[in-house]
Design a protein around this motif. Structure first.
Motif, mmCIF file in Angstrom:
data_model
loop_
_atom_site.group_PDB
_atom_site.id
_atom_site.type_symbol
_atom_site.label_atom_id
_atom_site.label_comp_id
_atom_site.label_asym_id
_atom_site.label_seq_id
_atom_site.Cartn_x
_atom_site.Cartn_y
_atom_site.Cartn_z
ATOM 1 N N ILE A 146 0.834 -1.200 0.000
ATOM 2 C CA ILE A 146 0.000 0.000 0.000
ATOM 3 C C ILE A 146 0.872 1.255 0.000
ATOM 4 C CG2 ILE A 146 -2.001 -1.083 1.082
ATOM 5 C CD1 ILE A 146 -1.100 0.037 3.770
ATOM 6 N N PHE A 147 0.318 2.311 -0.582
ATOM 7 C CA PHE A 147 0.965 3.625 -0.625
ATOM 8 C C PHE A 147 0.479 4.413 0.573
ATOM 9 C CE2 PHE A 147 0.780 8.100 -2.416
ATOM 10 C CZ PHE A 147 2.147 8.314 -2.412
ATOM 11 N N THR A 148 1.395 4.749 1.483
ATOM 12 C CA THR A 148 1.025 5.427 2.732
ATOM 13 C C THR A 148 1.861 6.690 2.888
ATOM 14 O OG1 THR A 148 2.581 4.050 4.005
ATOM 15 C CG2 THR A 148 0.320 3.265 3.808
ATOM 16 N N PRO A 149 1.487 7.749 2.207
ATOM 17 C CA PRO A 149 2.312 8.964 2.186
ATOM 18 C C PRO A 149 2.352 9.653 3.536
ATOM 19 C CG PRO A 149 0.170 9.367 1.183
ATOM 20 C CD PRO A 149 0.242 7.897 1.441
ATOM 21 N N ALA A 150 3.333 10.550 3.660
ATOM 22 C CA ALA A 150 3.479 11.347 4.878
ATOM 23 C C ALA A 150 3.871 12.769 4.498
ATOM 24 C CB ALA A 150 4.532 10.735 5.800
ATOM 25 N N THR A 151 3.579 13.688 5.392
ATOM 26 C CA THR A 151 4.036 15.055 5.194
ATOM 27 C C THR A 151 5.524 15.125 5.492
ATOM 28 O OG1 THR A 151 3.539 15.583 7.501
ATOM 29 C CG2 THR A 151 1.818 16.034 5.869
ATOM 30 N N LYS A 152 6.211 16.073 4.876
ATOM 31 C CA LYS A 152 7.618 16.306 5.185
ATOM 32 C C LYS A 152 7.695 17.284 6.349
ATOM 33 C CE LYS A 152 9.945 15.396 0.803
ATOM 34 N NZ LYS A 152 10.814 15.969 -0.248
ATOM 35 N N ALA A 153 8.170 16.801 7.482
ATOM 36 C CA ALA A 153 8.246 17.642 8.675
ATOM 37 C C ALA A 153 9.514 18.484 8.651
ATOM 38 C CB ALA A 153 8.221 16.773 9.924
ATOM 39 N N GLU A 154 9.513 19.558 9.424
ATOM 40 C CA GLU A 154 10.720 20.341 9.626
ATOM 41 C C GLU A 154 11.767 19.482 10.334
ATOM 42 O OE1 GLU A 154 11.296 23.511 8.576
ATOM 43 O OE2 GLU A 154 9.372 23.314 7.558
ATOM 44 N N LEU A 155 13.037 19.823 10.132
ATOM 45 C CA LEU A 155 14.121 19.068 10.746
ATOM 46 C C LEU A 155 13.929 19.026 12.261
ATOM 47 C CD1 LEU A 155 16.701 17.611 9.855
ATOM 48 C CD2 LEU A 155 17.957 19.711 10.322
ATOM 49 N N GLY A 156 13.938 17.817 12.804
ATOM 50 C CA GLY A 156 13.743 17.652 14.234
ATOM 51 C C GLY A 156 12.316 17.324 14.620
ATOM 52 N N GLU A 157 11.398 17.440 13.644
ATOM 53 C CA GLU A 157 10.009 17.080 13.897
ATOM 54 C C GLU A 157 9.716 15.730 13.226
ATOM 55 O OE1 GLU A 157 8.091 18.923 15.845
ATOM 56 O OE2 GLU A 157 9.740 20.346 16.097
ATOM 57 N N HIS A 158 8.558 15.157 13.554
ATOM 58 C CA HIS A 158 8.194 13.858 13.007
ATOM 59 C C HIS A 158 7.312 14.024 11.772
ATOM 60 C CE1 HIS A 158 9.855 11.524 16.304
ATOM 61 N NE2 HIS A 158 9.278 12.345 17.160
ATOM 62 N N ASP A 159 7.562 13.209 10.729
ATOM 63 C CA ASP A 159 6.650 13.163 9.593
ATOM 64 C C ASP A 159 5.293 12.640 10.076
ATOM 65 O OD1 ASP A 159 8.798 13.928 8.040
ATOM 66 O OD2 ASP A 159 9.253 11.893 7.378
ATOM 67 N N GLU A 160 4.236 13.073 9.409
ATOM 68 C CA GLU A 160 2.886 12.673 9.814
ATOM 69 C C GLU A 160 2.205 11.954 8.654
ATOM 70 O OE1 GLU A 160 -1.339 14.714 11.244
ATOM 71 O OE2 GLU A 160 0.502 15.898 11.227
ATOM 72 N N ASN A 161 1.705 10.747 8.920
ATOM 73 C CA ASN A 161 0.995 10.000 7.893
ATOM 74 C C ASN A 161 -0.244 10.775 7.447
ATOM 75 O OD1 ASN A 161 2.873 7.971 8.237
ATOM 76 N ND2 ASN A 161 1.546 6.677 9.464
ATOM 77 N N VAL A 162 -0.495 10.777 6.137
ATOM 78 C CA VAL A 162 -1.654 11.495 5.597
ATOM 79 C C VAL A 162 -2.365 10.603 4.584
ATOM 80 C CG1 VAL A 162 -0.653 13.782 5.937
ATOM 81 C CG2 VAL A 162 -0.279 12.589 3.757
ATOM 82 N N SER A 163 -3.563 10.994 4.212
ATOM 83 C CA SER A 163 -4.340 10.233 3.235
ATOM 84 C C SER A 163 -3.876 10.564 1.818
ATOM 85 C CB SER A 163 -5.826 10.567 3.371
ATOM 86 O OG SER A 163 -6.051 11.920 2.977
ATOM 87 N N TYR A 164 -4.292 9.712 0.886
ATOM 88 C CA TYR A 164 -3.998 9.976 -0.530
ATOM 89 C C TYR A 164 -4.653 11.275 -0.970
ATOM 90 C CZ TYR A 164 -3.850 9.350 -5.594
ATOM 91 O OH TYR A 164 -3.646 9.525 -6.934
ATOM 92 N N ASP A 165 -5.849 11.567 -0.450
ATOM 93 C CA ASP A 165 -6.529 12.811 -0.810
ATOM 94 C C ASP A 165 -5.696 14.030 -0.428
ATOM 95 O OD1 ASP A 165 -8.646 11.429 -1.841
ATOM 96 O OD2 ASP A 165 -9.940 11.654 -0.086
ATOM 97 N N ALA A 166 -4.945 13.920 0.672
ATOM 98 C CA ALA A 166 -4.086 15.029 1.079
ATOM 99 C C ALA A 166 -2.953 15.245 0.078
ATOM 100 C CB ALA A 166 -3.517 14.770 2.474
ATOM 101 N N VAL A 167 -2.456 14.160 -0.508
ATOM 102 C CA VAL A 167 -1.420 14.274 -1.542
ATOM 103 C C VAL A 167 -2.000 14.957 -2.783
ATOM 104 C CG1 VAL A 167 0.235 13.025 -2.976
ATOM 105 C CG2 VAL A 167 -0.246 12.225 -0.656
ATOM 106 N N VAL A 168 -3.214 14.549 -3.163
ATOM 107 C CA VAL A 168 -3.882 15.179 -4.308
ATOM 108 C C VAL A 168 -4.021 16.679 -4.077
ATOM 109 C CG1 VAL A 168 -6.025 15.299 -5.630
ATOM 110 C CG2 VAL A 168 -5.101 13.069 -4.969
ATOM 111 N N ALA A 169 -4.415 17.047 -2.861
ATOM 112 C CA ALA A 169 -4.584 18.466 -2.548
ATOM 113 C C ALA A 169 -3.262 19.223 -2.590
ATOM 114 C CB ALA A 169 -5.235 18.616 -1.173
#
Length: 296
Positions: A146-169
């Motif tokens: 499965i494709f489970t994208p994440a946001t790119k966090a600032e250095l020192g922060e954690h990436d956050e899993n997001v939905s495919y719709d968020a990638v489309v947006a």
């Protein structure tokens, strides 16, 4: 919390940025002037701390492994490496690469359930909005990757899993579909190659960008123990944490009474004992040699 050491000066290059492991420069003279120089250091980080201790040869192992994988994937997607002819000070652990407009999405593929995906599944029965069968456990193989994208966090922060719709947006429907298709194709190719060598590729994180003409290009590192979970296939037992080819040895030591470190203290972990450094180096080395079939 990050305490990244100052990047070393490199003749003919201007320092642009440092991450947990990599240093990025612009080459200002020579045949590749104007191109980027990406250098992999021997730094290691855990729990958002860059440790004072380093892992000898780690930068070179990661660089060699990425180059090997770029070759295996060349028919699926172009990559950003232009040359390995780099300044002598960083020979073996740096590449000259092209400038890309990087997509603000971590492209993650999972074939097995663990890590943040497992936490999401236990809370909701889903990962990134994708419903999964009931009864899965830590280390379970998924019915299909499965494709489970994440946001790119600032250095020192954690990436956050997001939905495919968020990638489309974020990048648009056409680009989102392309990133999902490429990510799953890369994972499928790599998972098969790793399995042939007795290694399970549980999941991987990819970075992609675009050339000025819009072509999607694979950048950064690819399919290393720092960006992927590799497990020995003959030790795979769902229902528990799996032995892995990465820095888990360092995490385990830091959390053990032996280290004397309190994670809640806000203080950085203490220096690593020599035996932890050597065991960690050995795991990275074993992953490289088993996957590539090459001696380091």
């Amino acid at each position: 919390m990050l305490n990244i050491p100052a990047a070393p000066e490199i003749p003919g290059a201007r320092h642009l940025h440092s991450g947990k492991v990599r240093d990025l420069y612009e080459l200002v003279e020579g045949p590749h002037a104007g191109r980027l120089l990406m250098v992999a250091s021997d730094r290691i980080s855990i729990f958002d701390f860059v440790l004072d201790s380093t892992i000898p040869d780690k930068g070179e192992i990661l660089t060699r492994m990425s180059l090997w994988w770029f070759d295996q994937l060349a028919d699926l997607v172009p990559h950003h490496v232009l040359s390995t002819d780099v300044p002598a000070a960083v020979a073996g652990r740096a590449v000259v690469c092209e400038r890309l407009e990087m997509h603000p999405v971590e492209c993650v593929a999972r074939g097995y359930l663990t890590g943040s995906g497992l936490l999401d599944y236990r809370a909701t029965g889903e990962v990134c909005g994708i419903a999964l069968p009931a009864g899965l456990d830590d280390g379970s193989r998924l019915p299909e990757p499965i494709f489970t994208p994440a946001t790119k966090a600032e250095l020192g922060e954690h990436d956050e899993n997001v939905s495919y719709d968020a990638v489309v947006a974020t990048v648009g429907a056409e680009r989102a579909a392309e990133l999902r298709e490429l990510t799953l194709a890369i994972y499928g190719r790599a998972e098969e190659l790793a399995r042939e060598r007795g290694i399970i590729l549980a999941d991987t994180k990819l970075e992609m960008g675009s050339r000025p003409d819009g072509t999607t290009v694979l950048g950064d590192e690819v399919l290393t123990p720092d960006s992927s979970r590799f497990w020995p296939a003959d030790d795979w037992v769902p229902g528990r944490a799996q032995p892995s080819y990465d820095k888990q040895i360092v995490r385990n030591w830091a959390l053990s009474p032996e280290s004397g470190w309190d994670r809640a203290s806000g203080e950085a972990p203490p220096p690593l004992p020599p035996e932890v450094v050597e065991r960690t180096r050995s795991r990275y080395l074993e992953a490289y040699e088993r996957l590539t079939g090459e001696r380091f």
